[in-house]
Each structure stands twice: as C-alpha cells, then as structure tokens.
Motif scaffolding. Structure first.
Motif, PDB file in Angstrom:
ATOM      1  N   ARG A  55       7.629  24.160 -10.690  1.00  0.00           N
ATOM      2  CA  ARG A  55       8.612  23.975 -12.051  1.00  0.00           C
ATOM      3  C   ARG A  55       8.499  25.448 -12.533  1.00  0.00           C
ATOM      4  O   ARG A  55       7.535  25.906 -12.484  1.00  0.00           O
ATOM      5  N   ARG A  56       9.684  25.610 -13.326  1.00  0.00           N
ATOM      6  CA  ARG A  56      10.448  26.639 -14.026  1.00  0.00           C
ATOM      7  C   ARG A  56       9.877  26.205 -15.765  1.00  0.00           C
ATOM      8  O   ARG A  56      10.335  25.288 -15.719  1.00  0.00           O
ATOM      9  N   ASP A 129      13.580  25.128 -15.734  1.00  0.00           N
ATOM     10  CA  ASP A 129      13.944  22.871 -15.566  1.00  0.00           C
ATOM     11  C   ASP A 129      13.040  22.566 -17.009  1.00  0.00           C
ATOM     12  O   ASP A 129      13.710  21.638 -17.387  1.00  0.00           O
ATOM     13  N   TRP A 229      12.945  18.757  -7.773  1.00  0.00           N
ATOM     14  CA  TRP A 229      12.910  19.492  -7.683  1.00  0.00           C
ATOM     15  C   TRP A 229      13.900  20.546  -6.804  1.00  0.00           C
ATOM     16  O   TRP A 229      14.826  19.913  -6.348  1.00  0.00           O
ATOM     17  N   SER A 230      14.652  21.848  -7.054  1.00  0.00           N
ATOM     18  CA  SER A 230      15.886  21.768  -6.273  1.00  0.00           C
ATOM     19  C   SER A 230      16.014  23.974  -6.260  1.00  0.00           C
ATOM     20  O   SER A 230      15.022  24.099  -7.377  1.00  0.00           O
ATOM     21  N   THR A 231      16.601  24.421  -5.815  1.00  0.00           N
ATOM     22  CA  THR A 231      16.688  25.650  -5.452  1.00  0.00           C
ATOM     23  C   THR A 231      17.718  25.792  -4.596  1.00  0.00           C
ATOM     24  O   THR A 231      18.961  25.195  -4.641  1.00  0.00           O
ATOM     25  N   ASP A 232      17.771  27.546  -5.112  1.00  0.00           N
ATOM     26  CA  ASP A 232      19.200  28.279  -5.161  1.00  0.00           C
ATOM     27  C   ASP A 232      19.661  28.048  -3.252  1.00  0.00           C
ATOM     28  O   ASP A 232      18.472  28.458  -2.613  1.00  0.00           O
ATOM     29  N   SER A 244      15.058  30.265  -1.831  1.00  0.00           N
ATOM     30  CA  SER A 244      14.420  30.644  -3.075  1.00  0.00           C
ATOM     31  C   SER A 244      13.239  30.144  -2.654  1.00  0.00           C
ATOM     32  O   SER A 244      13.599  28.853  -2.700  1.00  0.00           O
ATOM     33  N   GLY A 245      12.706  30.821  -3.043  1.00  0.00           N
ATOM     34  CA  GLY A 245      10.565  30.218  -3.283  1.00  0.00           C
ATOM     35  C   GLY A 245       9.943  29.863  -2.144  1.00  0.00           C
ATOM     36  O   GLY A 245      11.040  30.167  -0.371  1.00  0.00           O
ATOM     37  N   GLN A 249       5.085  28.583  -3.834  1.00  0.00           N
ATOM     38  CA  GLN A 249       6.019  27.679  -4.822  1.00  0.00           C
ATOM     39  C   GLN A 249       5.606  26.209  -4.192  1.00  0.00           C
ATOM     40  O   GLN A 249       5.848  25.387  -4.822  1.00  0.00           O
TER      41      GLN A 249
END
Length: 325
Positions: A55-56, A129, A229-232, A244-245, A249
């Motif tokens: 996570r960010r 996040d 968790w999610s990403t684009d 991404s990731g 990660q």
C-alpha cells in the motif's frame, strides 16, 4: 584461646550472613528494551505468511503531547521528541517491506534541490492510500534502588507510549488507530565498594521511544493490510493487460486478479461522506511476467483468462485482488 577462636568464627559467620542478606548484583545486566506487543500483532505474526500487495502511505504530522522536553526554545511544530518518533516510524515502515512510503514532511527542501537541477518546481506527487498522523502521548522516567549493609543497587527505567491514526486522504476520515508501548531499563550495583555505578543514562529515552515505535509499526502493518488493494491498467492490447505494480510490490507469476468497472461515487446523506458503489466484475487476469527497475517503476503483464475487455476503455476499469490459482 578456644573461646576467642569461637568468638572470631561466630563474628565471621554473622558477617557472611549479613552480606548475604544485602541487596547485591553480581554483574550489572545489559540494558533491556521491551516493546509491549499487542494481541493483534501477536495473532498476525502467528498466521502463515502470505504475499502482501504493498500500500502507498505517507507519514505527516507527529507531535509531542507530553510535558517532557517542553521548552520556550522549541515551538509546537519542531519538537525533538516528536521528530525522533516520526523518523523512527518512517524507518521501520520502510524496513518492513510492506509499504511504499512517500515523503510529505520536507517538500520545501525537495523543491530547492529540484531548482538546482533547473527543473520545474511542480512536483508530480503520487497519491497515497492512507496518511499516518501520530503523537508521543506518554513519556517518563523513574529510578528505583535498594540499599543494604555495604551494598546497593540502582535501576533506571524509561517508558513511552506512541499513538497514531490512519486517515483516508480522499475524505479526511480517520478510519483506524493504533498505539505502541515500550520501555527500556538499565541496572547497576556495588558490594563493599566494588561493582559499577550508574549515572543518568540519556540513551534510555531513545531505546524506550524505539520500542514503542516498533510496537506501533506492528499494529499499523496488520491494520493497513486489511484495506482493499487496487491498481490501474496502463494499456489494453487484445487479451494482454499491462498494469502498475510488480514482484517487489508482492505480485507473483500466476497471481489471478479481478478486473472491475469503476464504481460510481455518491454522497451519503447519513454520513455526509462519498461512497463508492461496487463495480461490476468483467474479467479475470493472470500475471505472467514483470518489467521495470524498482518497485516504483515496475509493472506486470497479464493475460485475460475469463471475460472480455475489448469493449472497455482502460480508464474505466480497476484491477483488484482476486483468488490464487
């Protein structure tokens, strides 16, 4: 002569018994630092280790809510104890390997360094996040000792409590909190003038704060890991999906992730906060390879295993955690 010898023996025995009853320390023990590990942290540590997607997060304001170290020379925003706790927390969060930690406290210095490179002063800041806001809420020291015939002991103890709250940067809602406790002590003693004498040990303060921050970090890791968790999606190319990731990660080859449509965001009249409605699952993808140099620039290449993404725009979709093969 026999009576004199008996008296000498009796005096020697009495002296030995007196010394045995005194407060003694054969060797001064090493300093002990003890974080008060929470039940939640113990339960999390007992679970089987599983891959965790990073996570960010950003650690922003840290304050000193105690009376310790208060001085007219320091203002409320530049307290050494608070700065120390914040730096320790950032270090431990980075070392945990569970998060991408972004700087928010020294943006002016970063802007100056950027100006030296003849670059624009506009930062391309990355959204996070969660934001961590914390405080040193308890800190104190105590000295205990015992004195006996020809002997004495002295024990110094420092105790600290550090608390933090997790804030959603989109809404400003504090959605969780955590606390850490720690103490550090050192003991010394002497018998008949022999042994060690302990003066004021200022480093106990650092050890107690460090122990409390370590305990706090354990709680933050377990609580932040519960967030979704999610990403684009970077690119859609037929059945190939680039996201991404990558491996640094927490992603692994064979990971199965879900692709969903972006849910509509509406405002709740009950809480006054925006609520994102559930999106529709449209596909499942499997990670097959990675690219990039580090965790901040790497990405993953996946293939569609169920569903069809040909009619969707990449910006209308989001990738979330799914099951493993």
């Amino acid at each position: 002569m026999k009576s004199i010898s008996a008296i000498v023996v009796a005096i020697g025995a009495a002296s030995a018994a007196t010394l045995a009853g005194c407060a003694t320390v054969e060797e001064p023990p090493a300093r002990v630092s003890t974080p008060q590990v929470s039940v939640a942290a113990q339960e999390a540590a007992a679970k089987p280790e599983a891959p965790r997607l990073k996570r960010r997060i950003a650690v922003t304001r840290f304050s000193n809510s105690t009376r310790y170290g208060k001085s007219l020379l320091y203002d409320g925003e530049n307290d050494p104890l608070a700065d120390q706790a914040r730096d320790m927390l950032v270090k431990r969060l980075v070392e945990s390997g569970q998060f991408m930690v972004f700087e928010r406290d020294n943006l002016d210095e970063l802007a100056f360094e950027q100006s030296l490179r003849n670059e624009s002063n506009d930062f391309d800041l990355v959204g996070v996040d969660a934001v961590v806001i914390g405080s040193v809420t308890e800190f104190g020291r105590k000295t205990e000792g015992q004195s006996g015939f020809l002997s004495s002991t002295k024990k110094q103890t420092a105790q600290a409590v550090v608390e933090a709250r997790l804030v959603d940067p989109r809404t400003g809602l504090a959605f969780n909190s955590a606390s850490g406790q720690g103490n550090a002590s050192v003991e010394a003693g002497e018998v008949a003038g022999f042994g060690s004498r302990a003066g004021y040990d200022a480093s106990l303060n650092d050890a107690a704060i460090g122990s409390a921050v370590s305990d706090l970090t354990s709680e933050l890791v377990s609580k932040l890991a519960d967030r979704r968790w999610s990403t684009d999606i970077l690119r859609l190319d037929g059945s190939q999906v680039i996201i991404s990731g990558g491996s640094k990660q927490g992603l692994r080859k064979g990971h199965v992730l879900s692709v969903e449509t972006q849910g509509e965001t509406v405002k709740s009249s009950q809480s006054g906060l925006p609520i994102t409605l559930p999106g529709k699952k449209v596909a499942s993808i499997e990670v097959v390879s990675f690219f990039g140099d580090d965790e901040y620039s790497e990405g993953a290449i996946a293939t569609v295993i169920t569903g069809d993404l040909s009619s969707y725009d990449k910006d209308s979709l989001v990738v979330v955690e799914g099951g493993q093969l």
